[in-house]
Every structure is written in structure tokens, then in C-alpha cells.
Design an enzyme around this catalytic site. Structure first.
Site, PDB file in Angstrom:
ATOM      1  N   ASP A   1     -11.768   1.991   3.224  1.00 48.42           N
ATOM      2  CA  ASP A   1     -12.025   0.553   3.110  1.00 48.42           C
ATOM      3  C   ASP A   1     -13.516   0.276   2.897  1.00 48.42           C
ATOM      4  O   ASP A   1     -13.899  -0.821   2.504  1.00 48.42           O
ATOM      5  CB  ASP A   1     -11.632  -0.146   4.431  1.00 48.42           C
ATOM      6  CG  ASP A   1     -10.283  -0.842   4.348  1.00 48.42           C
ATOM      7  OD1 ASP A   1      -9.934  -1.320   3.260  1.00 48.42           O
ATOM      8  OD2 ASP A   1      -9.599  -0.900   5.387  1.00 48.42           O
TER       9      ASP A   1
ATOM     10  N   GLN B   1      -5.375  -2.176   9.182  1.00 53.14           N
ATOM     11  CA  GLN B   1      -5.223  -3.495   8.570  1.00 53.14           C
ATOM     12  C   GLN B   1      -5.861  -4.564   9.454  1.00 53.14           C
ATOM     13  O   GLN B   1      -5.606  -4.638  10.658  1.00 53.14           O
ATOM     14  CB  GLN B   1      -3.725  -3.786   8.354  1.00 53.14           C
ATOM     15  CG  GLN B   1      -3.435  -5.041   7.577  1.00 53.14           C
ATOM     16  CD  GLN B   1      -3.913  -5.006   6.126  1.00 53.14           C
ATOM     17  OE1 GLN B   1      -3.905  -3.975   5.476  1.00 53.14           O
ATOM     18  NE2 GLN B   1      -4.343  -6.144   5.618  1.00 53.14           N
TER      19      GLN B   1
ATOM     20  N   LYS C   1       0.840  -1.208   0.000  1.00 51.61           N
ATOM     21  CA  LYS C   1       0.000   0.000   0.000  1.00 51.61           C
ATOM     22  C   LYS C   1       0.870   1.251   0.000  1.00 51.61           C
ATOM     23  O   LYS C   1       0.539   2.241  -0.641  1.00 51.61           O
ATOM     24  CB  LYS C   1      -0.958  -0.024   1.206  1.00 51.61           C
ATOM     25  CG  LYS C   1      -2.134  -0.967   0.982  1.00 51.61           C
ATOM     26  CD  LYS C   1      -2.875  -1.335   2.240  1.00 51.61           C
ATOM     27  CE  LYS C   1      -3.869  -2.465   1.951  1.00 51.61           C
ATOM     28  NZ  LYS C   1      -4.363  -3.151   3.131  1.00 51.61           N
TER      29      LYS C   1
HETATM   30  N1  GUN Z   1      -7.328  -7.475   5.478  1.00 52.40           N
HETATM   31  C1  GUN Z   1      -7.572  -8.209   4.358  1.00 52.40           C
HETATM   32  N2  GUN Z   1      -8.103  -7.445   3.399  1.00 52.40           N
HETATM   33  C2  GUN Z   1      -8.205  -6.201   3.910  1.00 52.40           C
HETATM   34  C3  GUN Z   1      -8.684  -4.971   3.384  1.00 52.40           C
HETATM   35  O1  GUN Z   1      -9.143  -4.861   2.246  1.00 52.40           O
HETATM   36  N3  GUN Z   1      -8.607  -3.904   4.236  1.00 52.40           N
HETATM   37  C4  GUN Z   1      -8.123  -4.001   5.505  1.00 52.40           C
HETATM   38  N4  GUN Z   1      -8.132  -2.915   6.254  1.00 52.40           N
HETATM   39  N5  GUN Z   1      -7.688  -5.134   6.014  1.00 52.40           N
HETATM   40  C5  GUN Z   1      -7.716  -6.220   5.215  1.00 52.40           C
END
Ligand code: GUN
Length: 282
Positions: A117, A94, A50
Site C-alpha cells: 500500500d 484494509q 482484490k
Molecule cells: N481504504 C481505502 N483505500 C484503501 C487503500 O488503498 N488501501 C487500504 N489498505 N485501505 C484502503
């Protein structure tokens, strides 16, 4: 006949280039804060990617690595501080969080206008009634891929394997809003194989290597593999038995190089959208 491979990697690169071009024309760089709690290696890889995506898109980014033993309050205080920052447009915590931390409370604490998200109940509600502020990243990425390849869910039978809040449920909603007829299958579904084999568009988001075999796929179906598993040799793979299903499907996404890069590109698109929203308001 062999299926057409849907090139998520290529499409994601084009999407990020568009995002970058738009970001460059803004008064202030879009800003994304990513919070990682604990040392889960897979999460660490995602967070690093990211940061690279932010650099590629010309965004400002910050990363917070908190120890697994962090207190709930510490995390909530950090989210509150980031909510109040004018240079931060998006906040991503996350998931999954280490045991002992209340994920629901943390997601609820994020300013819905910074919830890139699309996990906050406000945004989930907006998504449910068909007026989303942000697109949930993975399902949104799948919809972009379908659009790019001219695949219209209208009048199609869509089957989603998996009912998670992150993928299965929002995926079903987006397909429904695109006029698909949708079934969601999960661990308690009887006749899961039969249902899957009836799908014109089959999306698998379970996380079990080898789950989707050729006999679970209709001739000419579109097969989207959302999973990121490791096989016995430690190689990255999805839920779908790619080689055999390719012989039956009309379109198929590879793993890696399919849905994964699109999820990340959608996060950049959402961060740009949040920045636009904030620059108009403030
Ligand atoms: N863990 C697995 N996929 C994601 C996601 O798309 N966003 C976040 N914040 N955590 C994740």
C-alpha cells in the site's frame, strides 16, 4: 467541446495482463494477504475485488476477516506471522479500521518490504525524498493514466483537493516529482474555488458529490476524479459534476471506470515488485 474520457478500466486491464505475464515467469507465485477487520460493506466490496484481481494476475492470495471487536494484539500478531511467511510478498490491512484499533501502530508493524500500500512511514519517507520502493496505489494509478495519455505535469499548475495520507499528500508528491507546480487544498483553504479554477491538472479526492462544478475548472484542464461517492439514488459517482465539467475539460476520468480500476491494478504491480524483491533476496 467535449473532453476525452480517460479509460482507466481499459488501461488497468492491460496493466494486469502485463503483471500476469511477468508473474508466470517467476519461480514462485507472488502472494498477497489481505486483512479486513469488521463488517464495513464498502471495505468488503474492495477486499472481494482484490481477491479477484489476484486470481486474474495468477497470484496466490489469502484473506483474513477479523471481527470488529478484535484486540489490537490479535491484529499485530497476525501481521507479525505474515511478515515471517516466505510465500506472502504483500500485506494489506484494509482501512479504515474499526474504532478502538490503533491504525498507526498496525501500519508500523508491517514489514516495509511487504507494504504494498506504501503506507509504512519508511516507504512514505522514501516516497518523499523521491526514491520510492512502492508507488502509492491510487496516486500511482493517476500518474500511469497521465503518462498513457501523454499528459506531462512539468510546467503545469496542479491542484489537489484533499490532503489525506492515502491520496492527497502522496498525489501531491508524485506530481511534484514529475516537475508539476503543486497546491494542496483542504477544508481550511480560503479561495479553494479560485485555486481549482487556476489548475491545468485538477485532482479531486475529497469525497463530496457535486463538489467540482464547471466554474471551478479552467478551459482545457485535465480533471481527475479520485472520489467514490454514492449520490441520492445510490449510484456510484465522484466529486466532479461530470456532464458540465466534460464541456470544459480537455481530459476527464469517469466514475466508475476511471481511477478505481487503476488503484487495484497498481496494487497488483506493487505485489509483483515485492515478490521480485523477495525472490532476489531469499
Ligand atoms: N481504504 C481505502 N483505500 C484503501 C487503500 O488503498 N488501501 C487500504 N489498505 N485501505 C484502503
Amino acid at each position: 467541446m467535449s473532453a476525452i474520457r480517460i479509460d482507466g478500466k481499459g488501461l488497468a486491464a492491460r496493466l494486469k495482463a502485463q503483471v500476469r505475464a511477468e508473474a508466470e515467469s517467476m519461480r514462485r507465485k507472488p502472494g498477497l494477504a489481505v486483512i479486513l477487520v469488521g463488517e464495513d460493506p464498502a471495505s468488503r466490496v474492495y477486499v472481494t475485488s482484490k481477491r479477484r484481481d489476484c486470481e486474474e494476475c495468477g497470484f496466490y492470495s489469502e484473506e483474513y476477516a477479523l471481527p470488529a471487536a478484535s484486540a489490537q494484539k490479535e491484529l499485530l500478531d497476525l501481521v507479525a506471522k505474515l511478515n515471517g511467511r516466505e510465500d506472502i510478498d504483500g500485506i494489506l490491512v484494509q482501512l479504515p479500521l474499526p474504532r478502538g484499533l490503533d491504525e498507526r501502530e498496525v501500519l508500523l508493524a508491517i514489514d516495509p518490504g511487504k507494504d504494498v500500500d506504501c503506507f509504512h512511514p519508511y516507504n512514505v519517507g522514501q516516497l518523499t525524498i523521491g526514491t520510492p520502493v512502492f508507488q502509492p496505489c491510487t496516486p500511482g494509478g493517476v500518474m500511469e493514466m497521465l503518462r498513457e495519455y501523454g499528459i506531462d505535469p512539468a510546467e503545469k499548475r496542479c491542484v489537489v483537493l484533499g490532503r489525506s495520507n492515502i491520496v492527497g499528500k502522496p498525489m501531491a508528491l508524485l506530481l511534484l516529482h514529475a516537475n508539476g507546480t503543486v497546491a494542496v487544498c483542504h477544508s481550511k483553504t480560503p479561495d479553494l474555488e479560485e485555486l481549482a479554477a487556476s489548475a491545468d491538472i485538477l485532482v479531486s479526492a475529497v469525497g463530496r458529490t457535486g463538489l467540482v462544478t464547471a466554474d471551478m475548472v479552467k478551459e482545457g484542464a485535465v480533471v481527475i476524479d479520485v472520489a467514490m461517492n454514492r449520490n441520492m439514488e445510490g449510484k456510484l459517482c465522484g466529486d466532479v459534476c461530470f456532464e458540465e465539467v466534460s464541456q470544459k475539460a480537455s481530459y476527464i476520468t469517469p466514475v466508475p471506470g476511471g481511477v478505481g480500476p487503476m488503484t487495484r491494478a497498481m496494487l497488483m504491480k506493487n505485489t509483483l515488485a515485492a515478490a521480485k524483491l523477495h525472490q532476489r533476496i531469499r
